[in-house]
Design a protein around this motif. Structure first.
Motif, mmCIF file in Angstrom:
data_model
loop_
_atom_site.group_PDB
_atom_site.id
_atom_site.type_symbol
_atom_site.label_atom_id
_atom_site.label_comp_id
_atom_site.label_asym_id
_atom_site.label_seq_id
_atom_site.Cartn_x
_atom_site.Cartn_y
_atom_site.Cartn_z
ATOM 1 N N GLU A 166 0.838 -1.202 0.000
ATOM 2 C CA GLU A 166 0.000 0.000 0.000
ATOM 3 C C GLU A 166 0.873 1.252 0.000
ATOM 4 O O GLU A 166 0.589 2.221 -0.707
ATOM 5 N N ARG A 167 1.945 1.222 0.773
ATOM 6 C CA ARG A 167 2.869 2.358 0.812
ATOM 7 C C ARG A 167 3.585 2.513 -0.531
ATOM 8 O O ARG A 167 3.833 3.640 -0.989
ATOM 9 N N ARG A 169 2.434 1.965 -3.450
ATOM 10 C CA ARG A 169 1.559 2.577 -4.442
ATOM 11 C C ARG A 169 1.473 4.091 -4.283
ATOM 12 O O ARG A 169 1.011 4.771 -5.187
ATOM 13 N N ARG A 170 1.928 4.620 -3.180
ATOM 14 C CA ARG A 170 1.890 6.061 -2.972
ATOM 15 C C ARG A 170 3.098 6.762 -3.579
ATOM 16 O O ARG A 170 3.192 7.974 -3.557
ATOM 17 N N GLY A 171 4.051 5.992 -4.081
ATOM 18 C CA GLY A 171 5.239 6.599 -4.644
ATOM 19 C C GLY A 171 4.939 7.307 -5.954
ATOM 20 O O GLY A 171 4.043 6.941 -6.700
ATOM 21 N N ALA A 172 5.727 8.343 -6.246
ATOM 22 C CA ALA A 172 5.550 9.076 -7.500
ATOM 23 C C ALA A 172 5.881 8.161 -8.671
ATOM 24 O O ALA A 172 6.833 7.394 -8.632
ATOM 25 N N PHE A 175 4.921 3.236 -8.487
ATOM 26 C CA PHE A 175 5.365 2.419 -7.367
ATOM 27 C C PHE A 175 6.703 2.927 -6.847
ATOM 28 O O PHE A 175 7.594 3.259 -7.628
ATOM 29 N N ALA A 176 6.839 2.950 -5.528
ATOM 30 C CA ALA A 176 8.120 3.265 -4.895
ATOM 31 C C ALA A 176 8.932 1.981 -4.831
ATOM 32 O O ALA A 176 8.518 1.025 -4.169
ATOM 33 N N TRP A 179 9.755 0.240 -1.218
ATOM 34 C CA TRP A 179 8.586 -0.347 -0.551
ATOM 35 C C TRP A 179 8.059 -1.554 -1.331
ATOM 36 O O TRP A 179 7.588 -2.525 -0.741
ATOM 37 N N GLU A 312 -10.767 4.558 -0.334
ATOM 38 C CA GLU A 312 -9.719 5.045 0.561
ATOM 39 C C GLU A 312 -8.577 4.044 0.754
ATOM 40 O O GLU A 312 -7.419 4.453 0.897
ATOM 41 N N ARG A 313 -8.874 2.755 0.829
ATOM 42 C CA ARG A 313 -7.851 1.723 1.061
ATOM 43 C C ARG A 313 -8.108 0.565 0.105
ATOM 44 O O ARG A 313 -8.509 -0.525 0.512
#
Length: 369
Positions: A166-167, A169-172, A175-176, A179, A312-313
């Motif tokens: 999940e973290r 997927r928050r990367g610019a 994908f990061a 993570w 949201e999740r």
């Protein structure tokens, strides 16, 4: 600190206290369950090998070969660290109070499971404190993370993998990488604890990888290489002949799911749903399980919360759907398999409770207006 954050913190603390209290009681009060009679003697066999420095023999043990040895090795380390003597297994009754001579062995290994179960609740509290509270008192989660079963440690690792994914997927840019690699490694560890946790986790992540990294081989490699590498490195049973041993283990599960034991149990395809709405486990022993609330509320709340979870999740929403689908399709319907889906269901249910509170607040506001 805002009122909302303070309330979330208080709920998280309550969830952890409930989880610790529930599992500490279960560790002491539960009688021997069926799979413990398999895993604990093997743990002592492993402990003997480790004491004698026979590391190579660990991967050659064929007893209970269908399940990887990682969690049983952790149980072995637990009895070694506590110097718990091996009980006379023939004198440990099934479904009856544990004899005093057997308590050190069960206490050492069950506490390891219980700690993993409480940590899983703590991780869930960072996602949704209400969901963590639902998981804390869930009777199935409390029971099977308090026995010396294989569920607690892989469940903790799978939850960590989901949080890392999940973290990621928050990367610019989609994908990061760090993570994403971490989520793959954690998923490999979870699969090395018990195969279905890796399978359900992989199927949960698959649609996001397909949609977000269709032609980007580096993204796929960043996830897949750590997953496969850690899975094999953490599974000594595969070291001598990786593919043949893995095939033997996988085909055992397939044959078992279609075998005599499963057929004679005659559990219907919807049995996982029946377990989830059945309060009998929570009421099976007075004073052991805190509440039967989840039997009446978990699935309805998860249904209400699913749209919000998807917004949201989304990883948790897909995890709940994939986990339930797997349980309904897979022929083996034992109750401990519910732990594959309970964390994701509890997150959706926690969001469902928030949704209902929001609806109620709007109704009150309109009535006052």
């Amino acid at each position: 600190m805002s009122r909302t954050r303070l309330l979330a913190l208080l709920l998280a603390v309550v969830a952890l206290l409930v989880a610790a209290w529930q599992r500490s009681r279960a560790v002491e009060l539960l009688s021997q369950d069926y799979d413990e009679a398999t895993y604990l003697p093997i743990a002592y066999t492993y402990a003997g090998m480790l004491d004698q420095g026979r590391w190579r023999d660990v991967g050659e043990l064929r007893e209970n070969f269908e399940h990887p040895p990682l969690v049983k090795l952790l149980f072995a380390q637990a009895v070694r660290a506590t110097n718990a003597p091996e009980p006379d297994w023939s004198s440990v009754p099934m479904g009856q109070p544990l004899p005093d001579a057997a308590r050190p062995a069960f206490r050492a290994t069950r506490r390891l499971s219980a700690v993993a179960g409480v940590l899983q609740v703590g991780l869930l509290a960072t996602v949704n404190p209400l969901g963590a509270l639902l998981l804390a008192w869930d009777p199935y989660h409390a029971k099977y993370t308090s026995h010396a079963y294989l569920e607690a440690v892989p469940g903790l690792l799978a939850t960590l993998a989901l949080l890392a994914f999940e973290r990621a997927r928050r990367g610019a840019g989609g994908f990061a990488p760090g993570w994403l690699a971490a989520s793959g490694a954690l998923l490999g560890f979870a699969a090395a604890g018990k195969y279905p946790y890796g399978l359900v986790g992989g199927l949960t992540f698959l649609p996001f990888l397909v949609m977000g990294a269709r032609a980007r081989w580096r993204v796929w490699a960043t996830f897949a290489v750590p997953t496969v590498a850690v899975f094999f490195l953490a599974n000594p049973a595969l070291w001598s002949s990786p593919f043949a041993s893995l095939w033997e283990s996988v085909t055992f599960h397939w044959d078992y799911s279609h075998g005599e034991h499963v057929r004679t149990s005659a559990l219907p395809w919807y049995q996982p749903l029946a377990f989830l709405v059945d309060p009998s486990l929570a009421r099976s022993r007075e004073g052991l399980y805190l509440t039967a609330f989840n039997a009446f509320a978990l699935l309805p709340l998860a249904g209400v919360g699913m749209p919000r979870a998807w917004r949201e999740r989304p990883v948790w929403a897909v995890g709940a759907v994939v986990g339930l689908a797997f349980l309904l399709v897979w022929s083996t319907k034992w109750p401990q398999y519910l732990l594959l889906v309970l964390p994701a269901l509890c997150v959706c249910a926690g969001l469902g409770a928030r949704t209902l509170c929001g609806w109620g607040a709007r109704l009150v506001h309109r009535a006052r207006a």
